[in-house]
Design a protein around this motif. Structure first.
Motif, mmCIF file in Angstrom:
data_model
loop_
_atom_site.group_PDB
_atom_site.id
_atom_site.type_symbol
_atom_site.label_atom_id
_atom_site.label_comp_id
_atom_site.label_asym_id
_atom_site.label_seq_id
_atom_site.Cartn_x
_atom_site.Cartn_y
_atom_site.Cartn_z
ATOM 1 N N GLY A 57 -43.729 11.881 7.446
ATOM 2 C CA GLY A 57 -42.835 11.002 6.607
ATOM 3 C C GLY A 57 -41.780 11.879 5.984
ATOM 4 O O GLY A 57 -41.973 13.151 5.514
ATOM 5 N N GLN A 58 -40.582 11.471 5.863
ATOM 6 C CA GLN A 58 -39.345 12.026 5.417
ATOM 7 C C GLN A 58 -39.634 12.245 3.747
ATOM 8 O O GLN A 58 -38.868 13.286 3.193
ATOM 9 C CB GLN A 58 -38.072 11.223 5.409
ATOM 10 N N PHE A 59 -40.418 11.483 3.156
ATOM 11 C CA PHE A 59 -40.463 12.021 1.808
ATOM 12 C C PHE A 59 -42.137 12.570 1.598
ATOM 13 O O PHE A 59 -42.386 12.300 0.340
ATOM 14 C CB PHE A 59 -40.697 10.404 0.908
ATOM 15 N N ALA A 60 -42.534 13.097 2.599
ATOM 16 C CA ALA A 60 -44.046 13.561 2.401
ATOM 17 C C ALA A 60 -44.088 14.585 1.195
ATOM 18 O O ALA A 60 -45.347 14.562 0.644
ATOM 19 C CB ALA A 60 -44.211 14.256 3.797
ATOM 20 N N ARG A 61 -43.227 15.404 0.976
ATOM 21 C CA ARG A 61 -43.330 16.260 -0.119
ATOM 22 C C ARG A 61 -43.222 15.972 -1.589
ATOM 23 O O ARG A 61 -43.656 16.394 -2.563
ATOM 24 C CB ARG A 61 -42.223 17.573 0.005
ATOM 25 N N TYR A 62 -42.989 14.567 -1.558
ATOM 26 C CA TYR A 62 -42.996 13.758 -3.006
ATOM 27 C C TYR A 62 -44.112 12.832 -3.158
ATOM 28 O O TYR A 62 -44.253 12.212 -4.177
ATOM 29 C CB TYR A 62 -41.823 12.830 -3.097
ATOM 30 N N MET A 118 -27.797 8.814 -3.390
ATOM 31 C CA MET A 118 -29.109 8.992 -4.006
ATOM 32 C C MET A 118 -29.617 10.205 -3.401
ATOM 33 O O MET A 118 -29.311 10.387 -2.354
ATOM 34 C CB MET A 118 -30.129 7.823 -3.791
ATOM 35 N N SER A 119 -30.218 11.126 -4.294
ATOM 36 C CA SER A 119 -30.673 12.316 -3.565
ATOM 37 C C SER A 119 -32.045 11.879 -2.877
ATOM 38 O O SER A 119 -32.468 10.815 -3.140
ATOM 39 C CB SER A 119 -31.035 13.296 -4.607
ATOM 40 N N ALA A 120 -32.503 13.004 -2.189
ATOM 41 C CA ALA A 120 -33.668 12.814 -1.581
ATOM 42 C C ALA A 120 -34.878 12.204 -2.546
ATOM 43 O O ALA A 120 -35.809 11.358 -2.338
ATOM 44 C CB ALA A 120 -34.222 14.019 -0.600
ATOM 45 N N GLU A 121 -34.883 13.035 -3.799
ATOM 46 C CA GLU A 121 -35.902 12.584 -4.423
ATOM 47 C C GLU A 121 -35.835 11.115 -5.050
ATOM 48 O O GLU A 121 -36.979 10.533 -5.320
ATOM 49 C CB GLU A 121 -36.159 13.664 -5.697
ATOM 50 N N GLN A 122 -34.612 10.994 -5.338
ATOM 51 C CA GLN A 122 -34.238 9.561 -6.018
ATOM 52 C C GLN A 122 -34.758 8.520 -4.960
ATOM 53 O O GLN A 122 -35.272 7.383 -5.309
ATOM 54 C CB GLN A 122 -32.916 9.394 -6.272
ATOM 55 N N GLN A 123 -34.336 8.630 -3.803
ATOM 56 C CA GLN A 123 -34.688 7.749 -2.521
ATOM 57 C C GLN A 123 -36.284 7.391 -2.673
ATOM 58 O O GLN A 123 -36.938 6.666 -2.596
ATOM 59 C CB GLN A 123 -34.194 8.220 -1.333
ATOM 60 N N LEU A 170 -44.527 3.222 2.956
ATOM 61 C CA LEU A 170 -45.703 4.342 3.218
ATOM 62 C C LEU A 170 -45.548 4.985 4.265
ATOM 63 O O LEU A 170 -45.826 6.216 3.831
ATOM 64 C CB LEU A 170 -46.957 3.244 3.446
ATOM 65 N N ASP A 171 -45.070 4.585 5.419
ATOM 66 C CA ASP A 171 -44.594 5.480 6.367
ATOM 67 C C ASP A 171 -43.716 6.395 6.102
ATOM 68 O O ASP A 171 -43.888 7.732 6.538
ATOM 69 C CB ASP A 171 -44.091 4.773 7.615
ATOM 70 N N MET A 172 -42.851 6.367 5.252
ATOM 71 C CA MET A 172 -41.859 7.400 4.786
ATOM 72 C C MET A 172 -42.585 8.496 3.943
ATOM 73 O O MET A 172 -41.948 9.581 3.828
ATOM 74 C CB MET A 172 -40.731 6.784 3.742
ATOM 75 N N PHE A 173 -43.645 8.168 3.523
ATOM 76 C CA PHE A 173 -44.216 9.351 2.738
ATOM 77 C C PHE A 173 -45.541 9.695 3.670
ATOM 78 O O PHE A 173 -45.636 11.123 3.669
ATOM 79 C CB PHE A 173 -45.023 8.562 1.317
ATOM 80 N N TYR A 174 -46.471 9.256 4.246
ATOM 81 C CA TYR A 174 -47.564 9.494 4.925
ATOM 82 C C TYR A 174 -47.266 9.742 6.353
ATOM 83 O O TYR A 174 -48.144 10.346 7.048
ATOM 84 C CB TYR A 174 -48.634 8.597 4.713
ATOM 85 N N GLY A 175 -46.120 9.617 6.800
ATOM 86 C CA GLY A 175 -45.904 9.758 8.327
ATOM 87 C C GLY A 175 -46.575 8.523 9.176
ATOM 88 O O GLY A 175 -47.041 7.598 8.830
ATOM 89 N N THR A 176 -46.352 8.970 10.509
ATOM 90 C CA THR A 176 -46.755 7.833 11.651
ATOM 91 C C THR A 176 -47.548 8.649 12.635
ATOM 92 O O THR A 176 -47.340 9.678 12.989
ATOM 93 C CB THR A 176 -45.619 7.089 12.199
ATOM 94 N N ASN A 177 -48.497 7.912 13.259
ATOM 95 C CA ASN A 177 -49.295 8.235 14.303
ATOM 96 C C ASN A 177 -48.767 7.649 15.590
ATOM 97 O O ASN A 177 -48.928 6.236 15.678
ATOM 98 C CB ASN A 177 -50.554 8.003 14.085
ATOM 99 N N VAL A 178 -48.461 8.294 16.775
ATOM 100 C CA VAL A 178 -48.359 7.657 18.007
ATOM 101 C C VAL A 178 -49.085 8.247 19.049
ATOM 102 O O VAL A 178 -49.596 9.011 19.113
ATOM 103 C CB VAL A 178 -46.735 8.117 18.398
#
Length: 282
Positions: A57-62, A118-123, A170-178
């Protein structure tokens, strides 16, 4: 001609015990028509490969900071051969192909309600706030604490919307499975001089590769012929006036290998590895 046909039937019965096939070869006339007989057999290889990919996810590090659960930052792809088959006939069914899920970037994420920069952290924080807000709303709807007029089809639609929006966040944090599944087929018509055939290559994490890509393990067809018992056949001698050439098929053990791993086996008769015999036709 009737005598010849009857004789062929007799020979076929005579070789039933050894499971051998017998076919006349060469050039001959049948019912006034010229015939050139050169019998051959083919074997079809079917391989089904499953591919599973994970896109972070694009926000995985947060995720640890804002949701309290760590998310994977590493993209990965896994593949496996889930089925393999050898067959005498080309399978009648269509090739299996499950298209991978479409993973697209969301043009306007569900947590955005205005056009402020918005910064990435704010998003990420906005997405996390929406997740918890949606969960509170779901609980209130189910318990009846909110929305007195929301019931029946309206309640169902509201809950479906909440679930869909929550998943997007949630997908933006934890990613997706294909996941995708694809079947490959190769038909081989062997020659008498060759018993080993490479049909393709396979590499873990990539899947099926062409023959020219040596980075993968070879997927091979190994053919092991066994001479049949022809002792019961009436071989022609110099005294016989009518001599006819036949081909006795060889019983072959066929194995499909990926590297050193056995994927499938098959036993079938193949004329290419058979034995030519000259028989007396009286």
């Amino acid at each position: 001609m009737k005598k010849i046909l009857a004789f062929i039937v007799t020979l076929t019965l005579a070789t039933t015990l050894s499971a051998q096939s017998l076919v006349r070869t060469g050039f001959y006339m049948e019912n006034g028509n010229p015939v050139i007989s050169n019998p051959q057999n083919s074997v079809t290889v079917s391989i089904t490969v499953e591919k599973r990919s994970f896109i972070p996810g694009q926000f995985a590090r947060y995720a640890q900071k804002m949701l309290g659960v760590r998310a994977s930052l590493a993209e990965r792809t896994e593949t496996s051969i889930v089925a393999a088959e050898l067959s005498e006939q080309i399978p009648s069914g269509e090739l299996v192909k499950v298209e991978p899920q479409t993973v697209e970037g969301i043009e306007l994420p569900p947590f955005r309600f205005d056009n402020r920069a918005m910064s990435a952290e704010q998003q990420a924080q906005a997405a996390a706030d929406m997740i918890f807000s949606l969960r509170r709303q779901r609980k209130e709807l189910i318990s009846g604490d909110a929305g007195e007029n929301v019931f029946g089809a309206g309640l169902k639609a509201a809950l479906e919307y909440i679930e869909k929006t929550e998943k997007q966040c949630l997908d933006m944090f934890y990613g997706t499975n294909v996941r995708s599944v694809e079947q490959y087929r190769y038909t081989i018509t062997p020659t008498a001089s060759e018993k080993n055939y490479i049909v393709c290559r396979y590499r873990e994490g990539v899947g099926i590769l062409p023959l020219s890509d040596f980075s993968g393990d070879p997927i091979m067809v190994i053919i092991t012929p066994t001479d049949g018992d022809t002792s019961s056949l009436p071989f022609a001698t110099e005294k016989d006036k009518v001599r006819t050439e036949f081909l006795v098929a060889a019983t072959c053990d066929i194995e499909l290998l990926c590297g050193t791993d056995s994927l499938a086996t098959l036993q079938m008769e193949m004329f290419q590895y058979g034995k030519k015999v000259v028989l007396s036709v009286k």
